[in-house]
Design a protein around this motif. Structure first.
Motif, PDB file in Angstrom:
ATOM      1  N   ASP A 217      -5.074   2.212   7.601  1.00  0.00           N
ATOM      2  CA  ASP A 217      -4.089   2.326   8.683  1.00  0.00           C
ATOM      3  C   ASP A 217      -2.729   1.770   8.290  1.00  0.00           C
ATOM      4  O   ASP A 217      -1.791   1.738   9.095  1.00  0.00           O
ATOM      5  CB  ASP A 217      -4.588   1.639   9.954  1.00  0.00           C
ATOM      6  N   GLY A 218      -2.616   1.311   7.035  1.00  0.00           N
ATOM      7  CA  GLY A 218      -1.347   0.804   6.549  1.00  0.00           C
ATOM      8  C   GLY A 218      -1.097  -0.659   6.835  1.00  0.00           C
ATOM      9  O   GLY A 218      -0.100  -1.220   6.375  1.00  0.00           O
ATOM     10  N   LYS A 219      -2.004  -1.309   7.576  1.00  0.00           N
ATOM     11  CA  LYS A 219      -1.828  -2.715   7.924  1.00  0.00           C
ATOM     12  C   LYS A 219      -2.588  -3.599   6.941  1.00  0.00           C
ATOM     13  O   LYS A 219      -3.553  -3.166   6.306  1.00  0.00           O
ATOM     14  CB  LYS A 219      -2.315  -2.967   9.345  1.00  0.00           C
ATOM     15  N   LEU A 220      -2.122  -4.850   6.836  1.00  0.00           N
ATOM     16  CA  LEU A 220      -2.773  -5.816   5.965  1.00  0.00           C
ATOM     17  C   LEU A 220      -3.801  -6.611   6.761  1.00  0.00           C
ATOM     18  O   LEU A 220      -3.533  -7.057   7.876  1.00  0.00           O
ATOM     19  CB  LEU A 220      -1.750  -6.774   5.359  1.00  0.00           C
ATOM     20  N   TYR A 221      -5.000  -6.782   6.161  1.00  0.00           N
ATOM     21  CA  TYR A 221      -6.064  -7.539   6.795  1.00  0.00           C
ATOM     22  C   TYR A 221      -6.640  -8.539   5.797  1.00  0.00           C
ATOM     23  O   TYR A 221      -6.754  -8.239   4.608  1.00  0.00           O
ATOM     24  CB  TYR A 221      -7.197  -6.623   7.270  1.00  0.00           C
TER      25      TYR A 221
END
Length: 305
Positions: A217-221
């Motif tokens: 989703d393009g987010k950092l986790y």
């Protein structure tokens, strides 16, 4: 204050050599990627802020003289101040949430590496100084697919059977990929021991990292596995910060990060060198201010006002 002389940084008497090679201690090139088949591409890139370590210096109080090997290991201070525990010849900060250490510091020299201690006489054991809610046990690792990876390595403490025994507390252990533990990481541990032939003292700080990675989703986790009924955290990476002390008092600093996954042991260890600021930022620990304080006070004592 930072001065730059060719390929070497001099930070208040602390020498940080720059480049790639056997003598490299800190790489400044954050754009060129090593040709290692993409392995290091999978290590998340940590934004590195500018550092003005001189502004963080406070007077060092040289009144506490080391009287044993565990306190000697703390010559350059504490990277953090939570849950400090001392053993026969190392000092650790325990992370009760993750059921492993945040860091472990040990001092290596020809004396600590010499002796008749044998790891065959050692057994992994619970750390009863840790509350039962917050400790790991051997059953957590059984069938997990991970080794009980030493942070302070057993072979670094041959001088005393008790010292070697102390490295088998599970508070000095993190779940480590077996291939990494037995190959590339073992090579790094051996390399740290070999440095004692060229330096008066070698201080090694080791710990886990839990680094973010980008999802679809393009987010950092920040995402990591836990094992066993005690939910022992599996680090995404491990770090080693190595402080090298020369007889004349000069200091060199080398810092490494390896992913907790199979790593080709043929990849040169220099490929895993990272700027110390990246480890400080990712771990919440601080090394440079402590070194600056120590070296500044020593310089004042030896040179005078």
């Amino acid at each position: 204050m930072h001065r730059v002389f060719c390929s070497r940084w001099v930070v208040s008497g602390v020498s940080l050599a720059v480049g790639i090679g056997v003598g490299a201690t800190l790489t400044c090139d954050r754009h060129n990627k090593p040709q290692d088949g993409g392995l290091l591409d999978r290590i998340p890139i940590i934004p590195i802020p500018s550092v003005n370590a001189a502004s963080e210096i406070s007077p060092y109080q040289p009144g506490h003289i080391a009287v044993n090997k565990s306190t000697a290991a703390m010559k350059y201070g504490f990277p953090s101040l939570s849950n400090i525990k001392t053993r026969e010849s190392y000092v650790t900060s325990y992370d009760p949430r993750n059921r492993t250490a945040a860091w472990v510091i040990e001092q290596l020299n020809s004396e600590t590496l010499t002796g008749t201690s044998d790891r065959k006489n050692c057994n992994f054991k619970e750390d009863e100084t840790v509350h039962v809610y917050h400790r790991s046990n051997n059953s957590d690792y059984k069938g997990s697919g991970f080794d009980r990876g030493h942070l302070a390595a057993a072979a670094n403490h041959k001088w005393s059977q008790k010292a070697m025994d102390d490295t088998f507390y599970l508070s000095n252990v993190s779940p480590q990929n077996p291939h990494l533990n037995q190959n590339a990481w073992n090579n790094l541990e051996q390399y740290c021991r070999s440095l004692t032939k060229h330096y008066q003292n070698v201080f090694v700080c080791t710990g886990p990292l839990y680094l973010p990675r980008q999802e679809p989703d393009g987010k950092l986790y920040v995402k990591y596995q836990v094992v066993g009924k005690n939910h022992v955290a599996v680090p995404t990476h491990f770090f080693k910060v190595v402080i090298l002390e020369k007889p004349r008092g000069d200091i060199e600093l080398r810092s490494y990060v390896m992913p907790n996954m199979p790593v080709d042991e043929k990849i040169p260890l220099e490929r895993f060198l990272v700027p110390i600021e990246s480890i400080e930022r990712a771990s919440g620990l601080l090394f440079v201010p402590n070194i600056m304080k120590r070296t500044s006070s020593l310089k004042a004592i030896t040179t005078g006002p």
